[in-house]
Design an enzyme around this catalytic site. Sequence first.
Site, PDB file in Angstrom:
ATOM      1  N   LEU A  15       0.851  -1.193   0.000  1.00  0.00           N
ATOM      2  CA  LEU A  15       0.000   0.000   0.000  1.00  0.00           C
ATOM      3  C   LEU A  15       0.883   1.238   0.000  1.00  0.00           C
ATOM      4  O   LEU A  15       2.021   1.203   0.502  1.00  0.00           O
ATOM      5  CB  LEU A  15      -0.892  -0.008   1.243  1.00  0.00           C
ATOM      6  CG  LEU A  15      -1.698  -1.291   1.461  1.00  0.00           C
ATOM      7  CD1 LEU A  15      -2.631  -1.134   2.647  1.00  0.00           C
ATOM      8  CD2 LEU A  15      -2.479  -1.666   0.211  1.00  0.00           C
ATOM      9  N   GLY A  60       1.101  -5.285   1.419  1.00  0.00           N
ATOM     10  CA  GLY A  60      -0.083  -5.363   0.562  1.00  0.00           C
ATOM     11  C   GLY A  60       0.178  -6.171  -0.704  1.00  0.00           C
ATOM     12  O   GLY A  60      -0.726  -6.827  -1.219  1.00  0.00           O
ATOM     13  N   ASN A  83       5.505  -7.487   6.037  1.00  0.00           N
ATOM     14  CA  ASN A  83       6.571  -6.847   6.825  1.00  0.00           C
ATOM     15  C   ASN A  83       6.067  -5.703   7.705  1.00  0.00           C
ATOM     16  O   ASN A  83       6.855  -4.862   8.145  1.00  0.00           O
ATOM     17  CB  ASN A  83       7.668  -6.319   5.883  1.00  0.00           C
ATOM     18  CG  ASN A  83       7.150  -5.218   4.958  1.00  0.00           C
ATOM     19  OD1 ASN A  83       5.950  -5.131   4.724  1.00  0.00           O
ATOM     20  ND2 ASN A  83       8.027  -4.391   4.448  1.00  0.00           N
TER      21      ASN A  83
END
Length: 206
Positions: A15, A60, A83
């Site tokens: 993202l 994402g 992560n």
Amino acid sequence: MILTSGLQKVFCAGLDITEFYNPNPDRLSKFWTTLQDTWLSLYTTSFPTVSVINGHSPAGGCLFAMSCDYRVMVGPNYTIGLNETKLGIVAPKWFQDTMVAVIGQRKAEVSLTTGKMYTTDEALQIGLIDESLPDANSALKKGTQFLNNFQKISPWAYKMTKDISRQPTVQWLIDNKQKDLDFVIKYMQSPTVQKNLELYLQSLKK
Ligand SMILES: CCCCCCCC/C=C\C=C\CC(=O)SCCNC(=O)CCNC(=O)[C@H](O)C(C)(C)COP(=O)(O)OP(=O)(O)OC[C@H]1O[C@@H](n2cnc3c(N)ncnc32)[C@H](O)[C@@H]1OP(=O)(O)O
């Protein structure tokens, strides 16, 4: 459907972190709702899906890859994983549950808490990907071969089987969409989270 990237070495960078840094609540609300809806659509497709992971795939990116039915990754130089803890943030429950469905509870817990990014070989070893190929063309071929399996499978039997398997995670998000959104908006306004994101964004700059 094959999900892949047109970039040279990034499948999906996750993202856009700048959407979370000093966020405008209305904009963040639209951003997160779009993410929820996109994930619900991808995770519940009525047709088979393969991710051909032809580059790095953090957070994402890993979520989208895991949401497909099968994962083929180009190796050995790319990495994949959830992560979020490395950014000082928490992967939401539905991200976590998607990972548990792929690699199991124990491996997912270690993976999520450490925020580990796995190399292609490591990802293959823990079952985060299904196959590793040396280049993008052979990975695309493998992905296509996987999809060809479904020429002999009833679409209805495929969809019902997938629905039963994925239903608990899907239903949780459907039932908790607003709660999940409210939490993210509140969470992202915390000074500690903002500081963590600031430091992480700085660490990405060259
Ligand atoms: C109790 C329940 C709690 C619930 C709360 C929920 C809250 C959770 C909310 C959020 C969840 C978020 C999930 C995410 O996806 S976070 C994003 C994680 N992504 C990353 O960590 C990727 C970071 N990027 C990299 O590692 C590399 O950029 C890489 C993808 C490997 C590519 O490397 P390279 O080709 O060398 O590219 P550059 O490093 O040169 O990057 C180019 C520029 O792009 C910027 N960048 C990179 N990734 C992002 C990103 N995801 N968002 C925003 N910006 C990004 C990077 O800073 C460079 O910028 P610039 O050109 O200005 O220097």
